[in-house]
Design a protein around this motif. Structure first.
Motif, PDB file in Angstrom:
ATOM      1  N   GLY A   1       0.831  -1.201   0.000  1.00 43.99           N
ATOM      2  CA  GLY A   1       0.000   0.000   0.000  1.00 43.99           C
ATOM      3  C   GLY A   1       0.861   1.244   0.000  1.00 43.99           C
ATOM      4  N   PRO A   2       0.254   2.410  -0.099  1.00 38.72           N
ATOM      5  CA  PRO A   2       1.037   3.652  -0.067  1.00 38.72           C
ATOM      6  C   PRO A   2       1.739   3.809   1.274  1.00 38.72           C
ATOM      7  CG  PRO A   2      -1.318   4.119   0.092  1.00 38.72           C
ATOM      8  CD  PRO A   2      -1.196   2.667  -0.219  1.00 38.72           C
ATOM      9  N   THR A   3       2.898   4.439   1.246  1.00 42.64           N
ATOM     10  CA  THR A   3       3.724   4.572   2.449  1.00 42.64           C
ATOM     11  C   THR A   3       3.268   5.718   3.344  1.00 42.64           C
ATOM     12  OG1 THR A   3       5.580   3.687   1.189  1.00 42.64           O
ATOM     13  CG2 THR A   3       6.116   4.812   3.249  1.00 42.64           C
ATOM     14  N   MET A   4       2.482   6.645   2.819  1.00 44.32           N
ATOM     15  CA  MET A   4       1.993   7.813   3.561  1.00 44.32           C
ATOM     16  C   MET A   4       3.153   8.660   4.070  1.00 44.32           C
ATOM     17  SD  MET A   4      -1.229   7.618   3.245  1.00 44.32           S
ATOM     18  CE  MET A   4      -2.577   6.468   2.940  1.00 44.32           C
ATOM     19  N   THR A   5       4.012   9.075   3.164  1.00 49.26           N
ATOM     20  CA  THR A   5       5.145   9.907   3.529  1.00 49.26           C
ATOM     21  C   THR A   5       4.688  11.323   3.877  1.00 49.26           C
ATOM     22  OG1 THR A   5       5.584  10.809   1.330  1.00 49.26           O
ATOM     23  CG2 THR A   5       6.466   8.616   1.818  1.00 49.26           C
ATOM     24  N   LYS A   6       5.601  12.088   4.447  1.00 50.18           N
ATOM     25  CA  LYS A   6       5.264  13.472   4.816  1.00 50.18           C
ATOM     26  C   LYS A   6       4.922  14.303   3.594  1.00 50.18           C
ATOM     27  CE  LYS A   6       9.924  15.542   4.666  1.00 50.18           C
ATOM     28  NZ  LYS A   6      10.522  14.506   3.823  1.00 50.18           N
ATOM     29  N   ASP A   7       5.479  13.928   2.456  1.00 43.84           N
ATOM     30  CA  ASP A   7       5.263  14.707   1.246  1.00 43.84           C
ATOM     31  C   ASP A   7       3.945  14.383   0.554  1.00 43.84           C
ATOM     32  OD1 ASP A   7       7.889  16.142   1.103  1.00 43.84           O
ATOM     33  OD2 ASP A   7       8.620  14.084   1.099  1.00 43.84           O
ATOM     34  N   GLU A   8       3.204  13.410   1.059  1.00 39.94           N
ATOM     35  CA  GLU A   8       1.896  13.113   0.475  1.00 39.94           C
ATOM     36  C   GLU A   8       0.786  13.121   1.525  1.00 39.94           C
ATOM     37  OE1 GLU A   8       3.133   9.606  -1.398  1.00 39.94           O
ATOM     38  OE2 GLU A   8       2.849   8.276   0.324  1.00 39.94           O
ATOM     39  N   THR A   9       1.121  13.576   2.720  1.00 36.89           N
ATOM     40  CA  THR A   9       0.099  13.719   3.767  1.00 36.89           C
ATOM     41  C   THR A   9       0.008  15.172   4.235  1.00 36.89           C
ATOM     42  OG1 THR A   9       1.764  13.018   5.380  1.00 36.89           O
ATOM     43  CG2 THR A   9       0.239  11.336   4.588  1.00 36.89           C
ATOM     44  N   SER A  10       1.153  15.747   4.652  1.00 39.99           N
ATOM     45  CA  SER A  10       1.137  17.148   5.064  1.00 39.99           C
ATOM     46  C   SER A  10       1.063  18.083   3.865  1.00 39.99           C
ATOM     47  CB  SER A  10       2.395  17.474   5.882  1.00 39.99           C
ATOM     48  OG  SER A  10       3.561  17.338   5.090  1.00 39.99           O
ATOM     49  N   LYS A  11       1.424  17.602   2.679  1.00 41.74           N
ATOM     50  CA  LYS A  11       1.383  18.398   1.452  1.00 41.74           C
ATOM     51  C   LYS A  11       0.727  17.573   0.343  1.00 41.74           C
ATOM     52  CE  LYS A  11       6.050  20.184   2.466  1.00 41.74           C
ATOM     53  NZ  LYS A  11       6.479  19.033   3.277  1.00 41.74           N
ATOM     54  N   TYR A  12       0.451  18.268  -0.773  1.00 41.77           N
ATOM     55  CA  TYR A  12      -0.044  17.638  -1.989  1.00 41.77           C
ATOM     56  C   TYR A  12      -1.344  16.860  -1.783  1.00 41.77           C
ATOM     57  CZ  TYR A  12       4.476  19.203  -3.535  1.00 41.77           C
ATOM     58  OH  TYR A  12       5.558  20.002  -3.814  1.00 41.77           O
ATOM     59  N   THR A  13      -2.188  17.392  -0.907  1.00 41.84           N
ATOM     60  CA  THR A  13      -3.563  16.919  -0.788  1.00 41.84           C
ATOM     61  C   THR A  13      -4.481  18.109  -1.023  1.00 41.84           C
ATOM     62  OG1 THR A  13      -3.609  17.304   1.604  1.00 41.84           O
ATOM     63  CG2 THR A  13      -2.957  15.110   0.857  1.00 41.84           C
ATOM     64  N   ILE A  14      -5.696  17.862  -1.455  1.00 40.33           N
ATOM     65  CA  ILE A  14      -6.643  18.927  -1.790  1.00 40.33           C
ATOM     66  C   ILE A  14      -7.743  18.973  -0.729  1.00 40.33           C
ATOM     67  CG2 ILE A  14      -8.327  19.727  -3.483  1.00 40.33           C
ATOM     68  CD1 ILE A  14      -6.633  18.380  -5.644  1.00 40.33           C
ATOM     69  N   THR A  15      -7.770  20.043   0.039  1.00 41.40           N
ATOM     70  CA  THR A  15      -8.788  20.211   1.071  1.00 41.40           C
ATOM     71  C   THR A  15     -10.056  20.790   0.451  1.00 41.40           C
ATOM     72  OG1 THR A  15      -7.097  20.594   2.752  1.00 41.40           O
ATOM     73  CG2 THR A  15      -9.347  21.256   3.286  1.00 41.40           C
ATOM     74  N   LEU A  16     -11.163  20.058   0.567  1.00 36.51           N
ATOM     75  CA  LEU A  16     -12.428  20.443  -0.045  1.00 36.51           C
ATOM     76  C   LEU A  16     -13.209  21.391   0.865  1.00 36.51           C
ATOM     77  CD1 LEU A  16     -13.453  16.925  -1.421  1.00 36.51           C
ATOM     78  CD2 LEU A  16     -12.356  18.801  -2.666  1.00 36.51           C
ATOM     79  N   PRO A  17     -14.257  22.026   0.333  1.00 34.59           N
ATOM     80  CA  PRO A  17     -15.051  22.960   1.145  1.00 34.59           C
ATOM     81  C   PRO A  17     -15.648  22.335   2.400  1.00 34.59           C
ATOM     82  CG  PRO A  17     -15.542  23.257  -1.174  1.00 34.59           C
ATOM     83  CD  PRO A  17     -14.668  22.044  -1.082  1.00 34.59           C
ATOM     84  N   ASP A  18     -15.938  21.018   2.369  1.00 36.54           N
ATOM     85  CA  ASP A  18     -16.536  20.376   3.542  1.00 36.54           C
ATOM     86  C   ASP A  18     -15.492  19.927   4.564  1.00 36.54           C
ATOM     87  OD1 ASP A  18     -15.373  18.208   2.319  1.00 36.54           O
ATOM     88  OD2 ASP A  18     -17.228  17.111   1.964  1.00 36.54           O
ATOM     89  N   GLY A  19     -14.221  20.254   4.336  1.00 38.01           N
ATOM     90  CA  GLY A  19     -13.166  19.913   5.275  1.00 38.01           C
ATOM     91  C   GLY A  19     -12.469  18.606   4.982  1.00 38.01           C
TER      92      GLY A  19
END
Length: 429
Positions: A276-294
């Motif tokens: 599965g994905p490793t969930m690194t800092k570069d794909e959890t704290s960054k490079y995610t899209i926060t939607l209007p509903d949070g």
């Protein structure tokens, strides 16, 4: 969609959309002089050829050879702009001056950069690439051993996931192409297919992801689906025919055509096969899209279709009414651009632009549109469509879908307003 149609060879050229947009065949089927004459633009004076003077540079021998060629001194303004995080010298980004370039390929010297901890000075003789994890045979490659494998070349764009982030602001930023869209570039990349190396290592069927890690001080790393790695991923060794520049990953980087730039890991040192994905800092704290509903969207990987007019654009003042060419770039991480439409009246009417060949999948595509500017106000826009049917959205549609709490994957239509003085500025339509 046309507002007025007349013969391009007649006294007036075809007008195919509001505010002076002309049929794209004008620049495809008739000479520039004939096109300019049809549009009522000033033509060169044939008699002026007799008045050519002997310039100083024609009287003395020119300069000699150098080991590595440089641009003309008269092109000194064709450079990147950059910003760095406070207290650092190499954490930040440098932007490509697209408004001063033409064609589809970005020269290496102005290719955009994004670094999280500066550019490492890597000795290619000691650098290694490790492939391990869920494989039958862990392998270690040197630069020399990679050079023994068959190589392929791909023309592909690279785009930072944060490119265009200023379009999320409530008010239009008073800047131009370089500041808004300068974090995308396009090059010919040459290297070894990642799938060849993975097949040699023997991928365990349980492996669905890979972890790619760089050799910079930030240890930049991302999780990537195995399906992409086995498809068109490349271990890039060369950029536009020369070794990949240090700022772009020397001595080797990962190339994932169409995916967001942060995933094309530079200074590549390790690939680990995982379930599965490793969930690194570069794909959890960054490079995610926060939607209007949070809620947040994670692993939004391809860069969606978009376009931008590069000429005219802010900083390039128009010099009076006449025939002009509207030119720009379009691209899509989903595939090939199939059409670009241009508007000079803020989206009330649209006309098809000419696409400059070659038009390649997941590469920048140059588009061109003849325009007879009457000297009045104009609102310029471009809209791209790709071969999956995806259509570039308006800014309102993008904000309605994603809100304004993110900075990533901004691909809305960009709007330039032209004043009676020929000045161009960024606006929201």
């Amino acid at each position: 969609m046309a507002t007025n149609r007349s013969n391009v060879h007649g006294s007036e050229p075809d007008t195919v959309a509001g505010n002076g947009l002309l049929h794209r065949r004008m620049f495809l089927t008739v000479g520039t002089a004939a096109a300019a004459a049809a549009a009522g633009a000033a033509l060169p004076n044939p008699a002026a050829a007799d008045a050519l003077s002997v310039e100083p540079w024609m009287k003395l021998p020119g300069s000699g050879f150098v080991g590595y060629g440089q641009p003309s001194k008269y092109e000194e303004k064709v450079v990147r702009t950059w910003n760095t995080a406070p207290g650092t010298t190499g954490t930040g980004a440098a932007r490509t001056p697209h408004h001063l370039l033409d064609g589809m390929i970005t020269p290496n010297g102005v290719h955009f950069e994004r670094s999280h901890s500066g550019i490492p000075d890597i000795n290619p003789d000691t650098h290694r690439l490790l492939i391990h994890g869920l494989v039958k045979r862990p392998l270690v490659f040197t630069l020399e051993s990679l050079g023994r494998y068959p190589r392929e070349s791909r023309v592909a764009f690279l785009e930072c996931g944060g490119n265009g982030q200023l379009l999320y602001q409530k008010e239009p930023a008073p800047v131009g192409v370089q500041a808004i869209h300068g974090l995308v570039s396009c090059a010919e990349w040459t290297g070894v297919k990642l799938s060849v190396l993975l097949q040699e290592a023997g991928v365990d069927p349980k492996a669905k992801w890979i972890l790619a890690e760089g050799a910079d001080a930030a240890g930049m790393s991302r999780s990537i689906p195995v399906a992409k790695a086995m498809d068109d991923a490349l271990i890039a060794l060369y950029q536009n025919g020369e070794r990949v520049r240090p700022s772009n990953g020397y001595p080797m980087r990962l190339l994932l055509p169409g995916y967001e730039g942060n995933m094309h890991v530079k200074w590549l040192r390790r690939i680990k096969l995982t379930e599965g994905p490793t969930m690194t800092k570069d794909e959890t704290s960054k490079y995610t899209i926060t939607l209007p509903d949070g809620k947040s969207l994670q692993f939004v990987l391809p860069q969606e279709g978009k376009s931008v007019i590069t000429q005219p654009s802010p900083g390039l003042t128009m010099k009076g009414p006449g025939l002009y060419e509207i030119s720009g770039l379009a691209w899509s991480g989903y595939g090939r651009v199939t059409k670009v439409e241009v508007s000079a009246d803020g989206g009330k009417s649209w006309a098809l632009a000419a696409l400059q060949l070659p038009v390649l999948s997941k590469a920048l595509t140059r588009f061109r549109m003849p325009w007879r500017w009457n000297g009045g106000p104009a609102v310029l826009q471009s809209r791209a469509t790709d071969d999956t049917g995806y259509i570039q959205p308006t800014r309102d549609k993008m904000i309605a879908s994603r809100g304004d709490r993110t900075i990533y994957h901004a691909n809305a239509i960009t709007t330039w307003a032209v004043s009676e003085k020929g000045e161009v500025k960024h606006v929201y339509a």
